[in-house]
Design an enzyme around this catalytic site. Sequence first.
Site, PDB file in Angstrom:
ATOM      1  N   GLY B  47       0.818  -1.204   0.000  1.00  0.00           N
ATOM      2  CA  GLY B  47       0.000   0.000   0.000  1.00  0.00           C
ATOM      3  C   GLY B  47       0.846   1.245   0.000  1.00  0.00           C
ATOM      4  N   GLN B  52       2.603  10.243   1.553  1.00  0.00           N
ATOM      5  CA  GLN B  52       3.958   9.666   1.468  1.00  0.00           C
ATOM      6  C   GLN B  52       4.727  10.201   0.268  1.00  0.00           C
ATOM      7  OE1 GLN B  52       2.618   5.365   2.051  1.00  0.00           O
ATOM      8  NE2 GLN B  52       4.639   5.306   3.013  1.00  0.00           N
ATOM      9  N   CYS B  96       7.449   0.261   6.805  1.00  0.00           N
ATOM     10  CA  CYS B  96       6.862   1.347   6.023  1.00  0.00           C
ATOM     11  C   CYS B  96       7.887   1.883   5.030  1.00  0.00           C
ATOM     12  CB  CYS B  96       6.427   2.464   6.978  1.00  0.00           C
ATOM     13  SG  CYS B  96       5.597   3.826   6.174  1.00  0.00           S
ATOM     14  N   LEU B  97       7.410   2.211   3.823  1.00  0.00           N
ATOM     15  CA  LEU B  97       8.304   2.801   2.820  1.00  0.00           C
ATOM     16  C   LEU B  97       8.930   4.090   3.350  1.00  0.00           C
ATOM     17  CD1 LEU B  97       5.988   2.436  -0.299  1.00  0.00           C
ATOM     18  CD2 LEU B  97       7.965   1.011   0.274  1.00  0.00           C
ATOM     19  N   HIS B 138      -2.992   0.932   8.313  1.00  0.00           N
ATOM     20  CA  HIS B 138      -1.636   1.492   8.218  1.00  0.00           C
ATOM     21  C   HIS B 138      -1.631   2.696   7.259  1.00  0.00           C
ATOM     22  CE1 HIS B 138       2.906   1.064   7.813  1.00  0.00           C
ATOM     23  NE2 HIS B 138       2.596   1.822   6.782  1.00  0.00           N
ATOM     24  N   GLU B 139      -2.234   2.525   6.085  1.00  0.00           N
ATOM     25  CA  GLU B 139      -2.221   3.610   5.094  1.00  0.00           C
ATOM     26  C   GLU B 139      -3.067   4.792   5.551  1.00  0.00           C
ATOM     27  OE1 GLU B 139       0.030   3.441   3.093  1.00  0.00           O
ATOM     28  OE2 GLU B 139       0.386   1.288   3.092  1.00  0.00           O
ATOM     29  N   HIS B 142      -1.456   7.503   7.694  1.00  0.00           N
ATOM     30  CA  HIS B 142      -0.676   8.546   7.021  1.00  0.00           C
ATOM     31  C   HIS B 142      -1.525   9.802   6.773  1.00  0.00           C
ATOM     32  CE1 HIS B 142       3.059   6.413   6.283  1.00  0.00           C
ATOM     33  NE2 HIS B 142       2.418   5.381   5.776  1.00  0.00           N
TER      34      HIS B 142
END
Lengths: 174, 165
Positions: B47, B52, B96-97, B138-139, B142
């Site tokens: 995702g 981000q 996480c990215l 999680h997404e 953000h």
Amino acid sequence: MKNWFMLTLIGQDRPGIVAGLTRALFENGCNLGEASMVRLGGMFTIMMMVETESDRTELITLTRPMEASTGIRVHIDEIEGALHSHIEPNYRFTVYGADQAGIVAETTETLARLRLNIINLETDVGGTDENPIYIMHIEGETKAKQEKIERALVELAKRKNIEIRVIPINTLIG
Amino acid sequence: MAQLEILTFPDDRLKQVSTEVEIFDDSLHAFLKDLEETMDEGPPSVGIAAPQVGRFERIVLVDVSIKPKIPNHGRLILINPKIVAEQGQVVGREGCLSVPDFTGNVARAESIELEAKDAHGNTISFSMEGYEARAVQHEMDHLDGLLFLDHLVSRRDLFRRKKYK
């Protein structure tokens, strides 16, 4: 040039050990890396990466006043290690049962045969003096399939009369 | 199409709260394509959220279908997503990215009821559980300027208990 050292500390547990040690290191230009600090059997223990331009002798001199005043023992090794070299665990194991000799040896031998690389292992003894129980958590990485791991551990669990749980860790990157 | 730069912590912009999307036009669709390309061409992930890549609008992409044996709804574009109901709690490992080289254990709702808009502004809703529900939570974090670092639990907190003996 900066070098990494592994600092090992053992002392009778009391408030202020971490603060005293890390203040002395901070004031002398040391940088801290990854660390494990835990109370074991009434003793406080530290394993900590320390980066500094000082050499080993200078680092030992830094910690000597603390050793002299508190009876804490510090050991320092220069290491090849570096930051940013994590391995991601893909299994977690919980093992518990009546305390008996060999739980750790036999469990980790079984896991080693499955080419499991242990990344983190913690054990505790609970219960009472008469009836102690042993509890172990392991996180590790292996390419072995879950079914194969379970087969190996079921046999061990039966033989030692202990409980073993295998939990795959499916890390979510988002 | 363009692969967008991913912000990494401690970039303060990741702490920004994103605003709702109000206009579902070509510019939005072009951005969604770029966001998909960024997710597909970058490091493997399930995702990505618009903040981000520095666009502070309530948009997330989730796609857990690349993971084997996990129930999923395929590739989801969720705009202005809202969790309208949730149930249970389970600890799982996340990375996480935007937080390279660190993963940690995070407690999330086990199942969620989700409402959102699709790319054309139509209302869509889903019931999901487990890994996919975790990815959406999680997404969505953000969008409120939160990272999984804000929800870490200690190493000793147990994962869902499964007994194999």
